[in-house]
Write an enzyme that holds these catalytic residues in place. Sequence first.
Site, PDB file in Angstrom:
ATOM      1  N   GLY A   1       0.764  -1.244   0.000  1.00 11.18           N
ATOM      2  CA  GLY A   1       0.000   0.000   0.000  1.00 11.18           C
ATOM      3  C   GLY A   1       0.788   1.283   0.000  1.00 11.18           C
ATOM      4  O   GLY A   1       0.217   2.346  -0.257  1.00 11.18           O
TER       5      GLY A   1
ATOM      6  N   PRO B   1       4.532  -5.373  -0.940  1.00 10.66           N
ATOM      7  CA  PRO B   1       4.667  -4.156  -1.753  1.00 10.66           C
ATOM      8  C   PRO B   1       4.631  -4.456  -3.244  1.00 10.66           C
ATOM      9  O   PRO B   1       5.097  -5.509  -3.695  1.00 10.66           O
ATOM     10  CB  PRO B   1       6.035  -3.617  -1.341  1.00 10.66           C
ATOM     11  CG  PRO B   1       6.814  -4.857  -1.005  1.00 10.66           C
ATOM     12  CD  PRO B   1       5.815  -5.796  -0.362  1.00 10.66           C
ATOM     13  N   GLY B   2       4.095  -3.531  -4.010  1.00  6.19           N
ATOM     14  CA  GLY B   2       4.111  -3.646  -5.461  1.00  6.19           C
ATOM     15  C   GLY B   2       4.493  -2.328  -6.086  1.00  6.19           C
ATOM     16  O   GLY B   2       5.597  -2.130  -6.584  1.00  6.19           O
ATOM     17  N   ARG B   3       3.544  -1.365  -6.033  1.00 10.26           N
ATOM     18  CA  ARG B   3       3.745  -0.053  -6.629  1.00 10.26           C
ATOM     19  C   ARG B   3       5.030   0.619  -6.139  1.00 10.26           C
ATOM     20  O   ARG B   3       5.758   1.232  -6.912  1.00 10.26           O
ATOM     21  CB  ARG B   3       2.537   0.835  -6.302  1.00 10.26           C
ATOM     22  CG  ARG B   3       2.529   2.187  -6.999  1.00 10.26           C
ATOM     23  CD  ARG B   3       1.478   3.104  -6.363  1.00 10.26           C
ATOM     24  NE  ARG B   3       0.198   2.461  -6.172  1.00 10.26           N
ATOM     25  CZ  ARG B   3      -0.822   2.510  -7.019  1.00 10.26           C
ATOM     26  NH1 ARG B   3      -0.705   3.204  -8.140  1.00 10.26           N
ATOM     27  NH2 ARG B   3      -1.958   1.903  -6.748  1.00 10.26           N
TER      28      ARG B   3
ATOM     29  N   TYR C   1       0.993  -1.230 -12.702  1.00  9.97           N
ATOM     30  CA  TYR C   1      -0.373  -1.229 -13.242  1.00  9.97           C
ATOM     31  C   TYR C   1      -0.432  -0.542 -14.605  1.00  9.97           C
ATOM     32  O   TYR C   1      -1.419   0.099 -14.947  1.00  9.97           O
ATOM     33  CB  TYR C   1      -1.348  -0.589 -12.244  1.00  9.97           C
ATOM     34  CG  TYR C   1      -1.260  -1.240 -10.891  1.00  9.97           C
ATOM     35  CD1 TYR C   1      -1.790  -2.512 -10.697  1.00  9.97           C
ATOM     36  CD2 TYR C   1      -0.611  -0.616  -9.824  1.00  9.97           C
ATOM     37  CE1 TYR C   1      -1.673  -3.136  -9.465  1.00  9.97           C
ATOM     38  CE2 TYR C   1      -0.496  -1.239  -8.596  1.00  9.97           C
ATOM     39  CZ  TYR C   1      -1.038  -2.497  -8.425  1.00  9.97           C
ATOM     40  OH  TYR C   1      -0.920  -3.123  -7.204  1.00  9.97           O
TER      41      TYR C   1
ATOM     42  N   CYS D   1     -10.779   4.744 -30.174  1.00 11.33           N
ATOM     43  CA  CYS D   1     -12.054   5.391 -30.501  1.00 11.33           C
ATOM     44  C   CYS D   1     -12.950   5.488 -29.268  1.00 11.33           C
ATOM     45  O   CYS D   1     -14.013   4.863 -29.187  1.00 11.33           O
ATOM     46  CB  CYS D   1     -12.750   4.614 -31.622  1.00 11.33           C
ATOM     47  SG  CYS D   1     -14.132   5.496 -32.353  1.00 11.33           S
ATOM     48  N   GLU D   2     -12.514   6.254 -28.288  1.00  9.86           N
ATOM     49  CA  GLU D   2     -13.249   6.527 -27.048  1.00  9.86           C
ATOM     50  C   GLU D   2     -12.878   7.925 -26.579  1.00  9.86           C
ATOM     51  O   GLU D   2     -11.695   8.301 -26.587  1.00  9.86           O
ATOM     52  CB  GLU D   2     -12.882   5.529 -25.938  1.00  9.86           C
ATOM     53  CG  GLU D   2     -13.216   4.086 -26.210  1.00  9.86           C
ATOM     54  CD  GLU D   2     -14.687   3.770 -26.053  1.00  9.86           C
ATOM     55  OE1 GLU D   2     -15.426   4.631 -25.510  1.00  9.86           O
ATOM     56  OE2 GLU D   2     -15.093   2.661 -26.462  1.00  9.86           O
TER      57      GLU D   2
END
Length: 427
Positions: free
Chosen positions: A244, A287-289, A383, A355-356
């Site tokens: 986190g 942990p990741g981010r 991510y 196309c959005e």
Amino acid sequence: MSHFSYQDGVLCAEHTPLTQIARQFGSPTYIYSKAALVENFSSYADACKKHGRTDDTALVCYSVKSNSNLAVLQLLGKLGSGFDIVSGGELLRVLAAGGSPRKVIFSGVGKSREEMQLALSHDILCFNVESIPELHRLNEVAGEMGKRASVSLRVNPNVDAKTHPYISTGLKDNKFGVAYEDALTTYRVASALPNISVVGIDCHIGSQLLDDAPLLEAVDKLIELIDALAAEGIVIHHLDIGGGIGINYDNDKPVAVGDYLARVFAKVDAWRAKNHAGAPIKVLFEPGRSIVGNAGILLTEVQYIKHGETKNFAIVDAAMNDLMRPAMYEAWHGVQPVLQRHVAAQTYDVVGPVCESGDWLARSRELAIQEGDLLAIMSAGAYGMTMSSNYNTRGRAAEVMVDGATVHLIRKRELASDLFALETLLP
């Protein structure tokens, strides 16, 4: 130090100009700094060593969902990392990268029978179980295989992480974990099942937390629960406090990893000194981010400059399918021109060709650019690639790892033919 910086007016990854990477590998391309990954992981490992933790009393389990490239997993595994997975596919990635299954914890609310069988066959460290129905399924599957499944329960401590609602996971109305009020009952169920071995307790309240106060509040609540379990003869061997910790996206000031871990260890040590003897409880982190987020960027090329009545657009070859976070969370990513031009900047929305109307990467940025210029979308290591898709039949980007002056291709760019290779025409 920043591992992405200007040298002679050109943005470089470590010692390699991004212009060189674009010539060699094209765009869009994800670029990761090996030195940054090592430095970020070491902030956890060094803090554990500083406070006397060995492999027996602390384990950093990198969150695979943040960036699951095999080379990233391989590098972290060699540094001693464990792994937090949320699918059978992620387990297979860890194994393919040479990771040890005995350092794998399996999280997630919807584990299938097949995923349980796969994890049990490889004797993973622990399942983080999130409901009583999951407990019963895991008990059944383990019994069929003649095994006992080691489990911790993911307890939802109802602590407000004060982060984006989509990445807040510790409140009562989130789908994750067992409610704090139901935890004792659920542990009683788990301890009575013949093919389940209760070994730990787990929580994860959300991500991109800049302040560790909510995390430390969650630790206090888990410690209270460990004492309540001990009174009933249920012994907890490890405390998993999740991940986190946030990163700097836009002049953010996240808590230093070493300071946060010091406060966690102080709480755990004070609790043990007051109430317990014997071996210290093992502390796990997920942990990741904070390991990969600032270690990666997305390189993209400006295709067109479009001047509108109320907005100017820099239309680039990367899109929401390459980096979903802005469209999904309205997330902010820094944008840096690879070449510094000494001309007047203008305000642009940086948008892609999908196309959005939601296909944007950055809004209202002051940029001195022209068609054909390269842009670096900063802090895109977490991510980014793992959330990418093939919407509009767009091949996913290449990925490279920079190691000083050496650049390694760690994932080839997808071709259109790759995207429909599994499809068949009707007879």
